[in-house]
Design a protein around this motif. Structure first.
Motif, PDB file in Angstrom:
ATOM      1  N   TYR A 697     -54.757 -51.694  -0.812  1.00  0.00           N
ATOM      2  CA  TYR A 697     -54.875 -52.318   0.603  1.00  0.00           C
ATOM      3  C   TYR A 697     -53.899 -52.155   1.517  1.00  0.00           C
ATOM      4  O   TYR A 697     -54.142 -51.460   2.798  1.00  0.00           O
ATOM      5  CB  TYR A 697     -55.229 -53.878   0.615  1.00  0.00           C
ATOM      6  N   TYR A 716     -52.889 -54.381   8.647  1.00  0.00           N
ATOM      7  CA  TYR A 716     -52.382 -54.247   7.269  1.00  0.00           C
ATOM      8  C   TYR A 716     -52.969 -55.287   6.562  1.00  0.00           C
ATOM      9  O   TYR A 716     -52.778 -56.629   6.979  1.00  0.00           O
ATOM     10  CB  TYR A 716     -50.663 -54.783   7.842  1.00  0.00           C
ATOM     11  N   LEU A 717     -53.495 -54.898   5.684  1.00  0.00           N
ATOM     12  CA  LEU A 717     -54.457 -55.641   4.745  1.00  0.00           C
ATOM     13  C   LEU A 717     -53.748 -56.376   3.430  1.00  0.00           C
ATOM     14  O   LEU A 717     -53.493 -55.605   2.506  1.00  0.00           O
ATOM     15  CB  LEU A 717     -55.831 -54.730   4.294  1.00  0.00           C
ATOM     16  N   ILE A 718     -53.261 -57.500   3.696  1.00  0.00           N
ATOM     17  CA  ILE A 718     -52.947 -58.329   2.204  1.00  0.00           C
ATOM     18  C   ILE A 718     -54.088 -58.665   1.546  1.00  0.00           C
ATOM     19  O   ILE A 718     -55.103 -59.415   2.248  1.00  0.00           O
ATOM     20  CB  ILE A 718     -52.096 -59.197   2.963  1.00  0.00           C
TER      21      ILE A 718
END
Lengths: 803, 292
Positions: A697, A716-718
């Motif tokens: 991700y 911004y993929l946590i």
């Protein structure tokens, strides 16, 4: 060895205050009359600053100051850098030119943050855009635009290390493979952005600083940049840090805020907002590709390895180039590989600067290494576990010295692998995967076996910078028993979630046989502190744990000496139990803890002659096995201890969309003796979650025109609780012979092997299609594109597997 | 990330909100749950001079299930609709879609009316409104008017509402056929993210298993949520099978005009639109068939 408190499941000391909302973060530090900073950032990846007009902003209500690089850079010094590149200067505010989109150009100080933001919009900056370079390979080409023309090149560091007979290994090996593995730019991205508050006292001529830091030599660097003596900067370490894992360096922020506080005579605070943090906070992690070559025989024996690693550090350098150096300490992973060539290149581009991130460059290297192992197995048609088992260093081979000069302390890799496979019921897992494949699905099992080097020292600094002779990287603790008999441990740095208060209390309690729950742990400030190099490089279980134990042992020795003096016997005749000291064989001859403490504090007439009154002891020590400079070939012992992790993960992929789902996850883990298992497990869970992010991700992505495209949590993929499956950790314990209790460091656990395992699982799932993916993060779209490639080429296995 | 300065007014009645809108029109934004508006203001992407808070207007929070239609007040929370037992039974598509809207925490605050008025082309509730042909009751100081969803959504983040108008009620049509099945599905990078593509389908069958009514929609692949009444009309009167779903999905995907971004190219979105459209039709049909 059995312990009273070490390794026991016990409540941590820190958590109650966090659970009750009683943590004290920088944002909780409210100084009377405090002013707030907002920043003006460059929209251009590269430009000359033609002019800055600040009048309108200064005229705005509540504004006290608009600071630009012209004044700031003239009155402060450039920040320190990890390699020998004196022309690559760096200040918190740009001066003359900007080198990345998001770079700070001006700082506005106002009564509130909102007013400061309003005024920041009124600062008029005129830019003349300049050419820029975003792609690291383009940046290496001759004639590329130079990010720092005075440096003469975009290369910050380059060297080819050859350890062992590499060419011979490649000539004689029966097989060779070569491939490229690409690691995406990610970071830990804590919930708390960087924050710092500073106050200048004109009366004492001292600057007080409260900051959200995890940074070696922070007070010293701050003082130097501000041209102040070291003892004019007092950093308060009793500030809770809301997450870091490397990124909370904040040196540029602190110099800026310290300068403003001194210049204005007002307390000033900067807490980055998310946009400032993501673009201009200089906290991106490694951005790296590897050209890997492996030489091996038909039976799976690996004979040699060539690694070319190019790391894009962005527009400026702090310690970031050194993230290519730490992996030298485990350059062949947990495997017996006799010959290794390593060619690291640190290159600059017009992107946000890189900073230390969890593992300091080890996780990308582990990912490339583990992809190599899987590719070797695939090339030979050999089982991936059998290949690993064959090449893993055996338990009876420790201590084991690798070609690059580090000696691994201990391990039982085969036992950990066996435990992990048993925990996931590997044969059943293979049946499950095969059944899913027969039903038309894409399913894969991934394995990684990786090292976690720990006990951080400065050896990579001297390896990558011949002008740097830093071989000392000490840590320390002070233990005090007060008049009431209560025990206090004093540590000398801040913590960012590692549970150091629990660590110190547990270790001191263990040595003194006193209940850790009653032991208080506090923090000195930088002017009262013993020397510390901060909690980096998974070092504190070893270094602070060892120091706390060392100080406690001195306290215990003092108590015994007092008793021996009063009983007129030798220390060998005495027995120590729970703080009380009695004569062996005569238990009625006893001095209790309370009596001994009273003697130490009040009855000098009962003290051994020459003994210091009071009861406090310090212990300062350097990292075990450290202290050497590298050989001419670049061989050096870097970190002392090596924990091991074996990940087994099962992934299913939606054939039609490329979406991967992690169905099962087991991590076998051996970090020696765990001081507090809950803390180790907690860090490992988090590390795996971050590793899932890195694999699938998280990426600081840049557009071709040099803009950060993932500057908020929308892009911004946590991974969330939906993306992180149930994680099972299986412990194993091989004590380290080098440390006080056999502990190894473990702060970076999980993250160091998870991306590798997940990448291997996705590739196992894609294997029936005859395609592979070696670029992280593996987005849904990227996986689907690989699947579509297979469809286009009409692989027969694919047709058979179609729904 | 602080919003630029703005004036704030808390309306206690719809009439008061309309009066404020009449006065400030273009300068004003209504705030209900604030789940999209507040972040956009914090990032200074939106700079309303006036914020008119309608959270106190009790009359906008009702849910009424009537014989032909479910009427919901514009300020009814998403979580209230999601947990409404009657909606779950009578209008499962709405409940299915709500499960994809953000997260539990955001649904507790976010409103259905806010999501529709915000008109993000990848949002779930606008897609349901488009697919079902919901009616939008708009109110201004001058009076009320009702328009259909297809007229309401005019582009990305834009609707047919005039600056002095606000959304008062949404009328979600109930299908009367007993054998009705529906499905909402989407693909996003993570659960709760904006959909790369979303798909909604509802199918009604007669007792013989012939299609009497069908609807299909796709989100995230055009400037508004898309419905395909021309394509689904062809299904009426036939017994549906796998080929119909695939064929219809292919044609619907071909009509999409998706954009590219960091997470997905236009080609990938169009491909996934076809995949999800077929899945939604298949699942909706299966549910309708299972009703005896």
């Amino acid at each position: 060895m059995t312990y009273l408190y070490i390794g026991k499941k016990r409540r941590t000391k820190e958590d109650p205050r966090f659970v009750m909302g009683r943590g004290r973060y920088v944002a909780d530090v409210a100084l009377p009359g405090m002013k707030h900073v907002a920043l003006v950032a460059s929209p251009h990846p590269s430009a000359r600053i033609a002019s800055i007009r600040t009048e309108a902003a200064l005229a705005h209500a509540g504004v006290h100051c608009v600071l630009t690089g012209e004044e700031f850079c003239a009155n402060t010094d450039s920040l320190q850098i990890g390699v020998d590149a004196p022309e690559v200067t760096r200040w918190a505010l740009a001066h003359g030119v900007v080198r990345y989109a998001g770079e700070w150009v001006a700082a506005v100080v106002a009564d509130t943050r909102a007013l400061a933001e309003d005024a920041a919009e009124l600062v008029e900056v005129e830019y003349d855009p300049l050419p820029y370079v975003i792609d690291p390979e383009a940046s290496l080409e001759p004639g590329a635009v130079l990010v720092h023309p005075a440096h003469g090149s975009n290369v910050l560091y380059h060297r080819k290390f050859v350890w062992g007979p590499v060419e011979e290994a490649f000539e004689k090996a029966e097989h060779r493979i070569a491939f490229r593995a690409v690691w995406g730019r990610n970071a830990t991205v804590p919930i708390e952005t960087f924050g710092v508050a500073a106050q200048w006292d004109a009366g004492t001529q001292m600057l007080d600083i409260w900051a959200s830091i995890q940074m070696p030599k922070f007070p010293d660097q701050t003082a130097r940049a501000l041209r102040l003596p070291g003892n004019a900067v007092r950093v308060h370490y009793d500030v809770d840090v809301g997450g870091s894992y490397g990124v909370k360096r904040g040196i540029k922020h602190t110099v800026l805020v310290g300068y403003l506080a001194k210049r204005l005579g007002m307390p000033v605070r900067l807490i980055e907002d998310r946009l400032e943090n993501m673009r201009g906070g200089d906290m991106h992690g490694p951005d790296r590709f590897f050209d890997m070559q492996v030489a091996f025989d038909g039976d799976g024996t690996i004979r040699g390895l060539k690694i070319r690693a190019v790391d894009d550090v962005g527009a400026y350098a702090g310690r970031s180039p050194l993230q290519l150096a730490k992996p030298v300490t485990a350059i062949c992973g947990p495997y017996r590989i006799p010959a290794v060539e390593y060619e690291p290149t640190s290159v600059m581009t017009n992107k946000t600067p890189q900073e230390a991130v969890r593992g300091f460059g080890q996780s990308p290297t582990n990912f490339a290494m583990e992809r190599a192992i899987d590719r070797v197995a695939r090339h030979l048609g050999m089982d991936r576990i059998a290949l690993r088992t064959k090449n893993l260093i055996r338990k009876d081979e420790f201590p084991y010295t690798i070609p690059s000069g580090s000696t691994y302390d201990s391990g039982d890799y085969h036992a950990v692998v066996d435990k992990a496979l048993a925990a996931i019921d590997y044969p059943a897992l293979v049946r499950e995967r095969d059944a899913a494949r027969r039903a038309g699905g894409l399913a894969g099992i991934g394995i990684s076996t990786c090292l976690e080097p720990s006990g951080g020292n400065s050896a990579f600094e001297v390896l990558f910078n011949p002008k740097n002779e830093t071989t000392t990287w000490m840590d320390s603790c002070l233990v005090r028993v007060d008049l009431s008999g209560a025990v206090t441990g004093v540590m000398n740095t801040s913590s960012s979630g590692q549970g150091h208060e629990t660590l110190v209390a547990t270790v001191v309690g263990e040595v003194l046989e006193r209940d850790p729950a009653a032991i208080r742990v506090v923090r000195a400030d930088s002017l009262t502190a013993l020397p510390s190099n901060s909690p980096v490089g998974s070092r504190m279980a070893i270094m602070l744990g060892g120091a706390a134990a060392g100080a406690a042992k001195k306290i215990k020795a003092a108590l015994l000496a007092i008793a021996a003096h009063n009983f007129e016997c030798s220390v060998e005749d005495l027995e120590y139990a729970n703080g009380d000291v009695s004569l062996k064989g005569a238990p009625e001859k006893k001095l209790s803890w309370g009596q001994l403490v009273t003697i130490a504090h009040r009855n000098i007439h009962k003290m051994p002659p020459g003994m210091e009154p009071g009861l406090q002891e310090k212990f300062v020590w350097d990292v075990p096995t450290g202290g050497d400079l590298p050989t001419p070939e670049g061989r050096i012992q870097i970190y002392p201890c090596y924990a091991f992790e074996a990940h087994v993960v099962y992934v299913e992929i939606d054939r039609d969309t490329g979406k991967p789902s992690i169905r099962r996850y087991v991590c076998g883990h051996d970090c020696g003796v765990m001081i507090n298992p809950d803390i180790v497990h907690g860090m490992t869970y988090g590390g795996i979650a971050h590793g899932i992010g890195a694999a699938l991700y998280e990426k600081f992505a840049y557009s071709e025109d040099g803009q950060l495209e993932s500057g908020t949590f929308m892009d911004y993929l946590i991974p969330s609780a939906f993306e992180v499956p149930e994680l099972k950790i299986v412990d194993h314990c091989t004590p380290s012979p080098l440390t006080t209790f056999g502990q190894k460091g473990s702060g970076e656990a999980g993250y160091l092997g998870a991306p590798a395992a997940i990448a291997n699982a996705v590739n196992d799932a894609l294997e029936p299609l005859g395609v592979s993916i070696d670029r992280l993060p593996m987005s849904h779209a990227a996986i689907w594109e690989r699947i579509a490639t297979a469809h286009d080429t009409g692989s027969p296995t694919n047709e058979a597997g179609k729904r | 990330m602080k919003a630029p300065p703005f004036e704030y007014a808390r309306a206690t009645s719809l009439a008061e909100a309309c009066e404020l809108l009449r006065r400030y029109g273009d300068e004003a934004k209504l705030i209900a749950g604030g789940q999209s508006l507040v972040p956009m203001m914090a990032m200074r992407l939106l700079r309303p001079a006036w914020l008119i808070d309608i959270n106190e207007i009790a009359a906008l929070k009702f849910v009424a299930v009537e014989s032909e239609v479910v009427r919901t007040g514009a300020c009814a929370r998403q979580a209230v609709l999601e947990r409404d037992a009657t909606i779950g039974v009578r209008m499962p598509l709405l409940k299915q879609a709500l499960a994809w809207v953000g997260h539990v925490q955001t649904r507790n605050r976010g409103t259905a009316g806010g999501s529709l008025a915000h008109a993000d082309p990848s949002a779930e509730l606008p897609l349901v409104a488009q697919v079902l042909g919901a009616g939008m009751l708009l109110r201004s100081a001058k009076g009320a008017r009702k328009i259909a969803a297809e007229e309401f959504f005019t582009g990305p983040m834009s609707t047919a509402m005039a600056p002095d108008e606000c959304l008062e009620e949404v009328h979600w049509p109930l299908w009367q056929e007993r054998r009705t099945g529906s499905e909402f599905t989407e693909l996003s990078a993570r659960h709760g993210d904006f959909a790369m593509v979303s798909a909604a389908a509802q199918i009604a069958l007669d007792s013989e298993g012939r299609c009497v009514r069908a609807a299909l929609g796709l989100g995230g692949v055009g400037i508004t949520p898309l419905a395909f009444p021309g394509l689904t009309a062809r299904l009426v009167g036939t017994r549906l099978g796998e080929n119909d779903f695939e064929q219809l999905a292919r044609e619907a995907a071909a009509q999409c005009d998706p954009g590219s971004d960091l997470h997905a190219s236009a080609a990938y979105r169009r491909h996934v639109a076809g995949v999800l459209a077929a899945r939604a039709l298949r699942a909706a049909h299966g549910r309708a068939e299972s009703v005896q």
